[in-house]
Design an enzyme around this catalytic site. Structure first.
Site, PDB file in Angstrom:
ATOM      1  N   LYS A  12       0.721  -1.133   0.090  1.00 62.45           N
ATOM      2  CA  LYS A  12       0.005  -0.056   0.077  1.00 62.45           C
ATOM      3  C   LYS A  12       0.779   1.172  -0.033  1.00 62.45           C
ATOM      4  CE  LYS A  12      -3.628  -0.206  -0.219  1.00 62.45           C
ATOM      5  NZ  LYS A  12      -4.682  -0.578  -1.348  1.00 62.45           N
TER       6      LYS A  12
HETATM    7  N1  PMP Z   1      -2.966  -7.513   1.547  1.00 64.39           N
HETATM    8  C1  PMP Z   1      -3.054  -6.676   2.494  1.00 64.39           C
HETATM    9  C2  PMP Z   1      -2.224  -6.924   3.810  1.00 64.39           C
HETATM   10  C3  PMP Z   1      -3.364  -5.375   2.638  1.00 64.39           C
HETATM   11  O1  PMP Z   1      -3.560  -4.423   3.454  1.00 64.39           O
HETATM   12  C4  PMP Z   1      -4.226  -4.909   1.221  1.00 64.39           C
HETATM   13  C5  PMP Z   1      -4.679  -3.759   1.101  1.00 64.39           C
HETATM   14  N2  PMP Z   1      -6.006  -3.658   1.635  1.00 64.39           N
HETATM   15  C6  PMP Z   1      -4.129  -5.984   0.149  1.00 64.39           C
HETATM   16  C7  PMP Z   1      -3.591  -7.025   0.320  1.00 64.39           C
HETATM   17  C8  PMP Z   1      -4.990  -5.772  -0.804  1.00 64.39           C
HETATM   18  O2  PMP Z   1      -4.271  -4.641  -1.997  1.00 64.39           O
HETATM   19  P1  PMP Z   1      -5.451  -4.135  -2.777  1.00 64.39           P
HETATM   20  O3  PMP Z   1      -5.832  -2.821  -1.733  1.00 64.39           O
HETATM   21  O4  PMP Z   1      -4.448  -3.324  -3.895  1.00 64.39           O
HETATM   22  O5  PMP Z   1      -6.442  -4.932  -3.451  1.00 64.39           O
END
Ligand code: PMP
Length: 334
Positions: A44
């Site tokens: 992120k």
């Molecule tokens: N894994 C973790 C630990 C996260 O914090 C996030 C973000 N919410 C994601 C995966 C997923 O990424 P995205 O928001 O790009 O779908």
């Protein structure tokens, strides 16, 4: 030497790690993008930088301006670090059930933290809706401007993954990537990487690895939002279709039980020295399923979103796992 913050320059360009056991089990080459090596420790950081840079470009943020976001953790950590580096303030609205480690880290980094009860998305007090309200209030109070980062449908989120994560995966595999799969929190990673890879090779197979309790597997297979079960993985799994996924079609999807995902995390740590959090386990299980679907000899890439030490009290706590009837290895209990 430059006399400005270089923090934005050290976000991204993460290594692509060969996942030996997952590869050997499938006869494919399975790689994990080491997003836990970003300065804020997660995938992120890219989103945070992308959203802030886009707001600056649009003239919505002046020095000293405020960034507000509803987030259970990683986006807040990324936004706070980038805001600190570039001279902005950060207000983070988080649900009370976010992991203690992430909440403590947000406090330590200096975010203004607003903890709200954990209620369903349909409730107007949900942390995402609260963030929108707080951002509106701040925007009228702050002369330097205030933005709501709105990572679920801000195009800057998937754009940064298109510009960086997807391009890096293509370059790091010399274009020899047959499949990419990951789970969805906001969908920024999946949508951005899918667009970048498909643009370079329309044959690349794009997959969704969905945890239990999320509605997206059902959505992609039946068109209906429906969920079953639950998962301890944080940051992934949604009960609505985030704007980032609008128009996205996937070639493959699977639903992963925590029982199947957790052993990948424990084995990766014990035998390959790589410490990751719950969503990476769901992703690796998905990569194995996609590799099995493609057959031996293919190259599959997934995302190692954040590090295991963000979840010591849950994922790496035998008592917690035992209470939730989840598997843990013998070495962890000793
Ligand atoms: N894994 C973790 C630990 C996260 O914090 C996030 C973000 N919410 C994601 C995966 C997923 O990424 P995205 O928001 O790009 O779908």
């Amino acid at each position: 030497m430059p006399r400005q913050s270089l923090l934005p320059d050290v976000i991204g360009n993460t290594p692509l790690l060969y996942l030996r056991q997952a590869s050997e089990a499938t006869g494919c080459d399975i790689y994990g993008k080491a997003e836990f090596m970003n300065p804020g420790g997660s995938v992120k950081d890219r989103t945070a930088l992308g959203i802030i840079r886009a707001a600056e470009k649009a003239g919505e943020l002046q020095p000293g301006g405020v960034i507000v976001e509803g987030t259970a953790g990683n986006t807040g950590i990324g936004l706070t670090l980038v805001a600190n580096a570039l001279g902005y303030e950060c207000v983070i609205v988080a649900p009370q059930n976010a992991s203690q480690e992430k909440i403590q880290q947000l406090e330590m980094l200096g975010a203004e933290l607003l903890l709200v009860p954990s209620v369903p998305y349909a409730d107007s007090h949900h942390y995402i809706h609260t963030a929108e309200r707080v951002a509106r209030g701040r925007a009228s109070d702050e002369p330097q401007g205030a933005i709501w980062a709105r990572q679920f449908d801000n195009p800057a989120n998937q754009q940064i993954h298109y510009d960086t994560t997807g391009r890096e995966i293509w370059e790091q595999t010399d274009g020899k990537v047959d499949g990419f799969i990951c789970s969805v929190g906001t969908g920024g990673t999946l949508a951005g990487v899918a667009a970048a890879l498909r643009e370079r090779n329309p044959e690349v197979k794009i997959g969704l690895s969905d945890p239990m309790g999320s509605s997206l597997y059902s959505y992609f297979n039946t068109g209906e939002l429906h969920s079953e079960g639950e998962s301890i993985a944080e940051g992934i799994g949604v009960s609505f279709v985030p704007g980032n996924l609008a128009g996205l079609e996937v070639d493959f999807s699977c639903q992963v039980d925590d029982d199947d995902a957790l052993p990948y995390i424990f084995d990766l740590l014990k035998h390959e020295g790589i410490s990751v959090g719950g969503s990476a386990g769901i992703n690796i299980a998905g990569a194995v399923a996609l590799a099995e679907e493609l057959g031996p000899g293919h190259t599959v890439v997934t995302i190692l979103c954040d590090p295991g030490d963000r979840y010591q009290s849950k994922l790496f706590n035998p008592e917690f796992l035992w209470k939730h009837k989840l598997p843990y290895p013998e070495w962890m209990a000793n």
